[in-house]
Design a protein around this motif. Structure first.
Motif, short mmCIF file in Angstrom:
data_model
loop_
_atom_site.label_atom_id
_atom_site.label_comp_id
_atom_site.label_asym_id
_atom_site.label_seq_id
_atom_site.Cartn_x
_atom_site.Cartn_y
_atom_site.Cartn_z
N GLU A 14 0.84 -1.18 0.00
CA GLU A 14 0.00 0.00 0.00
C GLU A 14 0.89 1.25 0.00
OE1 GLU A 14 -3.73 1.65 2.53
OE2 GLU A 14 -2.91 -0.29 3.11
N ARG A 15 0.53 2.23 -0.81
CA ARG A 15 1.45 3.36 -0.95
C ARG A 15 1.14 4.50 0.01
NH1 ARG A 15 3.10 4.88 -6.68
NH2 ARG A 15 4.77 5.87 -5.51
N ASN A 16 -0.08 4.55 0.47
CA ASN A 16 -0.41 5.63 1.40
C ASN A 16 -1.24 5.11 2.55
OD1 ASN A 16 0.65 8.25 0.63
ND2 ASN A 16 -0.42 7.85 -1.30
N PRO A 17 -0.69 4.18 3.33
CA PRO A 17 -1.50 3.62 4.42
C PRO A 17 -1.76 4.68 5.49
CG PRO A 17 0.78 2.87 4.59
CD PRO A 17 0.69 3.68 3.33
N PRO B 206 6.33 4.60 1.43
CA PRO B 206 4.94 5.00 1.53
C PRO B 206 4.80 6.49 1.84
CG PRO B 206 5.32 3.01 2.78
CD PRO B 206 6.66 3.47 2.31
N GLY B 207 3.84 7.11 1.20
CA GLY B 207 3.59 8.52 1.45
C GLY B 207 4.44 9.45 0.62
#
Ligand code: SF4
Ligand code: FES
Ligand code: FES
Lengths: 224, 573
Positions: A14-17, B206-207
C-alpha cells in the motif's frame, strides 16, 4: 515458500497507508535518544546505526509501520527511503502488526527432512491458524522461515527474533506454548552435537542451565 | 609509461584512470554491462561485465617478472572472473574479455540467462524495445533459450511512481541505477529498492511521490523497460522516429537533447550527453516542452487579420516601415530567437536609421535551481546581450507607446502583451509587425502583419546559454515549402539511430507554414528595397565570428555538436 513457488506473485504494498501511531506517540525518550547518539558515533558514517535504531523502534512500538521507519530515519539523519529499503529487506523487522509471540518455524532443508513441516502443521492445528496468521487473542503469529543456522538440532523454531527452541517434538511444542501463555520466556536448552558427546566429553556451555544430549535426528513423517 | 594488455593488444596509459570497464569502452572495446553508469558509483550488482584478469608473476626471491621458455611473461590469472566496472587498472594488468576468452563468453551468457529468468519478455509491447540494453545484449551475448521451466514471478505493473514515471516491476533487473540517481545525482532520495531476493523492486517509500523535477532521467538510464514515461508511453516505437541533436529552450541553460520526430511531430525529447553543459541529464520541464512545436501553430501569414501570402505579408510590412521616420519605429529582438535572426533584425533597424533592437527578459525568479534550470526562461538572452541589445523596460516602453512616440512596433518571435511589456491598449494606433510561433500569442490579435516563425526544431541557428556557451540548433522536422539550407541541414544532422533514409522526414503531413527569421527578416528588407542578401545562417555566424568580438570563434564548424565557450564580453582574447 511453497505457496510462492506455485503462485509466485509479489503484491504491491500500500502506498499511502493510514498511520497507526499519532504524532504524540511518535517520539523517542531522552534515554533512547542518548542511546541512538551513542550508536551513531560507533560507525564511520551514521547510516550504520540504522539497523540498531530500527530494532529499538520495533521493541518500543511492536512493529514498524512507515511512520515509525520515518522517525528512525530522521533520528539517525539518513533519508527515509534508505531506512525503508533496509526495513523491508530484513524479514525480522515486522512491517505489519504481529502477535505477542512470533513463532518462526524453520522449514529449510535440514529441518524439513527432520520434520519441520510436521511441527509447523502441528502448530497450525494446535493454534487454529494457518501459517502467516495471528491467533484471535493476539498472542501468537505463526511463520515459516528459512535456515536459522541450527540445523544440527533440527527441527527448530525461534520465538520473536530471540530464543531458539530446538530439537522439537509435539511435547516440546506443547510445553513451549504453555510457557508462553503463562507469560514466561522459555529457558534456553542447549542441544549438544554428536561430536561434542563423543570427543569433547559433552562440551557443555558454562552459561546455560538446561542441556540435552544429542540424539539421532528424527525423520519427517512425509519422508518416512 | 604504464601499460595494460587487453585481448593481446597493449594500451599505454598515464595518470589516474577510470574503471577497467570505462577504460575499455573509451577505446571502443565493448563489454556488456547494465548497472555501471559513468556518473554514478559502481555497485557491481548486475555481474554482466565479467572478465578474466591477471598479473605478471614475479619470482619470489628476485622480484623479477617470470618468463616461460618462449620468453613470454607468465601471467597469473585470478581464480574467479572479476567485474570490470569495479576493477581499477594498474600497470602490467592482463585482461581477457569475451573477445578472447571462452570462460568469459560462457559467464556472460549464463548471467544473461539468470537475468532473463523472471523477465517477462514482453518486448512486443515494451517502449524500450529497439533501444534496450537488455534486448541488445541478450541478442549479442545471451543464450539461445532458457532452461527455466517454472512460472515467472509476477510483480506490480503499471505503477505510477510519480506524475511522470511509470514502473513495471517485472521488467526490472534491479541494477539500482534509478535509486542511485535519486541518491547520488538529484539527491531527492525518493526511490529505494524494497523487499529482497526475487521479490524486490524499486519503489518510493509510503507517502512519497516520485515527483522531483528531474525524475524522468531514470527512464533513460534504466537499462530495461521497467521505467517508462507516463507522457510518452505507447506513442511510438523508437524505430519509427528520427532523432536530431539539438538543445532545449525552456530556460537559459541550453541543455543538449535529441528531438524525436514522427510524421513531422515532435513526440519526445531526451538528453544528449555534453559534459560542458548538462552532462547526461535533462530536466523534466525540458522533456515535456514539445507540444508547442506541434499544436497551436498558425496556418500562415496574415495581413490585417486576413490570411495572406508571404509576398503580400512582406510587401505590407515594407510599406509600413517605409512610410515612417526611422526613429518612430521600435524593434524588439528576442531571447527566444537565434543569434542569426536577431543579428539580421539589428541590420534592418540600422538600415532604417532606428535605434538597436531591445529584447524582453523572461526571468521568473524562483523557477530555476543550481542545476539545469535557470530563472531565465528564454534560451538566448546572452546572445541578445552579446549583440548589444538592451532589456526592454516595461516602465518606459508602455508609456512611450501610449504617448504616441512610436508608430510601428516590429516584434521578432516574442509576445510583448503576455509578457507585460505593454498592454493591448498601449498598442492602439500602433502598427505591429509580428513574427510569432503560436496562435495563442497575445499580441497576435493586434498585429497588422503576422509572419509565422520557425521554432527551434525547424530552423538552423545559434543560441548562447547563460554561461556563454554558444551552441547550434538543427532542424528536427521540416516546414512547408522548399528551403535548400533547411533541407540540407535536415539531411546532414539526422542522427537516425534506427530509421532508414527517406522515410518519415518528408511525408507531407503536419508541415507548418512558417519561415525561419533568417528568411523572413531579409524578406521584409528586400521588399523595402534594402540590400540584405538572403544569406544562410552559417555565413551569418561566420561573419559575426570574425567581426564581433563577443562571438569570436563561433563558426558553425567550431561549434559542431557540442558548442564552444565564448569568452566573457569585453574580455580580449
Ligand atoms: S527500474 Fe530500471 S534502473 Fe531501476 S533498478 Fe530496475 S532495471 Fe535498474
Ligand atoms: S535448516 Fe532449519 S536451522 Fe538450518
Ligand atoms: S556493470 Fe559491472 S557488475 Fe554491473
Amino acid at each position: 515458500m511453497t505457496n510462492f513457488i506455485k503462485d509466485p506473485v509479489v503484491m504491491m504494498a500500500e502506498r499511502n497507508p493510514d498511520p497507526v501511531f499519532s504524532n504524540d506517540e511518535l517520539v523517542f525518550s531522552d534515554q533512547e535518544k542518548r542511546l541512538i547518539e551513542r550508536w551513531k558515533s560507533q560507525y564511520p558514517t551514521v547510516d550504520g546505526a540504522i539497523m540498531r535504531v530500527l530494532w529499538l523502534a520495533q521493541e518500543k512500538f511492536g512493529f514498524l509501520p512507515p511512520e515509525v521507519i520515518r522517525l528512525t530515519a530522521d533520528e539517525v539523519g539518513i533519508p527515509y527511503a534508505n531506512a525503508y529499503g533496509v526495513a523491508t529487506f530484513y524479514t525480522q523487522y515486522y512491517k505489519k502488526k504481529r502477535g505477542k509471540h512470533v513463532l518462526d518455524v524453520c522449514t529449510c532443508f535440514s529441518c524439513q527432512v527432520c520434520g519441520g513441516y510436521d511441527i509447523l502443521h502441528y502448530l497450525e492445528s494446535k493454534l487454529g491458524i494457518h501459517v502467516g496468521e495471528t491467533t484471535d487473542d493476539g498472542l501468537f503469529t505463526l511463520q515459516e522461515v528459512e535456515c536459522l543456522g541450527a540445523c544440527g538440532s533440527a527441527p527448530m523454531l525461534q520465538v520473536t527474533n530471540g530464543r531458539y527452541v530446538m530439537d522439537l517434538t509435539h511435547e516440546r511444542v506443547d510445553a513451549l506454548i504453555d510457557t508462553l501463555r503463562k507469560g514466561k520466556t522459555p529457558e534456553f536448552t542447549s542441544v549438544t552435537l554428536p561430536q561434542d558427546e563423543d570427543e569433547l566429553g559433552g562440551n557443555r556451555r558454562s552459561d546455560v542451565k538446561e542441556f540435552q544430549a544429542s540424539s539421532p535426528r528424527p525423520v519427517s513423517e512425509t519422508v518416512r | 609509461m604504464a601499460k595494460i594488455t587487453i585481448d593481446k593488444t597493449i594500451f599505454e596509459f598515464e595518470g589516474d584512470q577510470p574503471s577497467l570497464l570505462q577504460f575499455c569502452l573509451d577505446r571502443e572495446i565493448e563489454l556488456p554491462h547494465f548497472c555501471y553508469h559513468p556518473a554514478m558509483s559502481a555497485p557491481a550488482n548486475c555481474r554482466q561485465c565479467l572478465v578474466e584478469i591477471g598479473n605478471p608473476e614475479r619470482d619470489r626471491e628476485t622480484g623479477q617478472i617470470m618468463v616461460d621458455e618462449e620468453g613470454n611473461e607468465v601471467i597469473r590469472f585470478f581464480p574467479k572472473l572479476m567485474t570490470s566496472c569495479s576493477e581499477n587498472i594498474s600497470d602490467g594488468l592482463v585482461v581477457r574479455t569475451q573477445r578472447s576468452s571462452d570462460l568469459v563468453r560462457r559467464a556472460q551468457k549464463d548471467n544473461l540467462e539468470f537475468l532473463l529468468i523472471n523477465h517477462p519478455l514482453d518486448c512486443p509491447i515494451c517502449d524500450q524495445a529497439g533501444h534496450c540494453p537488455l534486448q541488445n545484449q541478450a541478442y549479442k551475448y545471451g543464450p539461445e533459450g532458457s532452461r527455466f521451466e517454472f512460472r515467472k514471478v509476477s510483480k506490480p505493473k503499471h505503477i505510477r511512481l510519480g506524475p511522470r514515471v511509470v514502473l513495471d516491476a517485472e521488467r526490472c533487473i534491479n541494477c539500482t541505477r534509478c535509486t542511485r540517481f535519486t541518491s547520488e545525482i538529484s539527491k531527492s532520495h525518493q526511490l529505494t529498492i524494497v523487499e529482497r531476493s526475487v521479490k524486490n523492486y524499486p519503489m518510493t517509500p509510503p507517502g512519497i511521490e516520485f515527483d522531483e523535477p528531474y525524475s524522468m532521467n531514470v527512464i533513460d538510464i534504466c537499462p530495461v523497460g521497467a521505467l517508462t514515461s507516463e507522457d510518452f508511453r505507447f506513442k511510438a516505437r523508437v524505430w519509427e522516429m528520427s532523432s536530431t541533436p539539438s538543445i532545449t529552450t525552456t530556460n537559459a541553460k541550453g541543455s543538449n537533447c535529441y528531438y524525436w520526430v514522427k510524421d513531422n511531430r515532435v513526440l519526445k525529447i531526451t538528453p544528449r550527453t555534453n559534459m560542458n553543459v548538462n552532462e547526461f541529464w535533462l530536466a523534466d520541464d525540458d522533456r515535456l516542452d514539445y507540444e508547442r512545436f506541434n499544436d497551436d501553430r498558425p496556418p500562415g501569414p496574415t495581413v490585417d487579420g486576413e490570411a495572406s501570402s508571404w509576398e503580400d505579408g512582406y510587401a505590407r510590412a515594407a510599406h509600413i516601415l517605409g512610410n515612417v521616420d526611422g526613429n518612430r519605429i521600435a524593434f524588439l529582438g528576442s531571447a527566444h530567437a537565434s543569434v542569426e535572426d536577431n543579428y539580421l533584425l539589428a541590420r534592418l533597424a540600422e538600415k532604417l536609421g532606428t535605434a538597436a533592437p531591445m529584447y524582453i527578459e523572461h526571468v521568473e525568479v524562483g523557477s530555476g535551481d543550481d542545476w539545469l534550470r535557470t530563472d531565465d526562461r528564454a534560451p538566448n538572452a546572452s546572445g541578445c546581450a552579446r549583440l548589444g541589445f538592451t532589456v526592454a523596460d516595461a516602465d518606459l516602453f508602455g508609456p512611450r507607446l501610449k504617448g504616441g512616440e512610436i508608430d510601428v512596433l516590429y516584434v521578432l518571435e516574442d509576445d510583448p502583451v503576455s509578457t507585460g511589456l505593454c498592454t493591448s491598449d498601449d498598442l492602439h494606433g500602433v502598427s505591429v509587425i509580428l513574427h510569432h510561433y503560436n496562435e495563442s500569442n497575445q499580441t497576435l490579435p493586434l498585429a497588422t502583419v503576422s509572419l509565422p516563425a520557425a521554432t527551434v526544431v525547424e530552423t538552423v541557428g545559434t543560441f548562447v546559454n547563460i554561461d556563454g556557451h554558444a551552441q547550434r540548433v538543427r532542424p528536427a522536422k521540416a516546414i512547408r515549402g522548399v528551403n535548400r539550407t533547411l533541407a540540407m541541414e535536415i539531411g546532414r544532422s539526422r542522427a537516425d539511430q534506427h530509421g532508414t533514409p527517406f522515410d518519415r522526414w518528408y511525408n507531407e503531413e503536419n508541415l507548418i507554414n512558417c519561415q525561419p527569421g533568417w528568411v523572413s527578416v531579409p524578406g521584409v528588407a528586400n521588399a523595402l528595397g534594402l540590400d540584405m542578401p538572403t544569406t544562410n545562417p552559417k555565413a551569418i555566424m561566420a561573419e559575426l565570428a570574425s567581426t564581433n568580438s563577443a562571438f569570436e570563434g563561433a563558426t558553425y564548424s567550431a561549434m559542431g555538436e557540442y558548442g564552444i565557450r565564448l569568452s566573457e564580453i569585453g574580455e580580449t582574447v
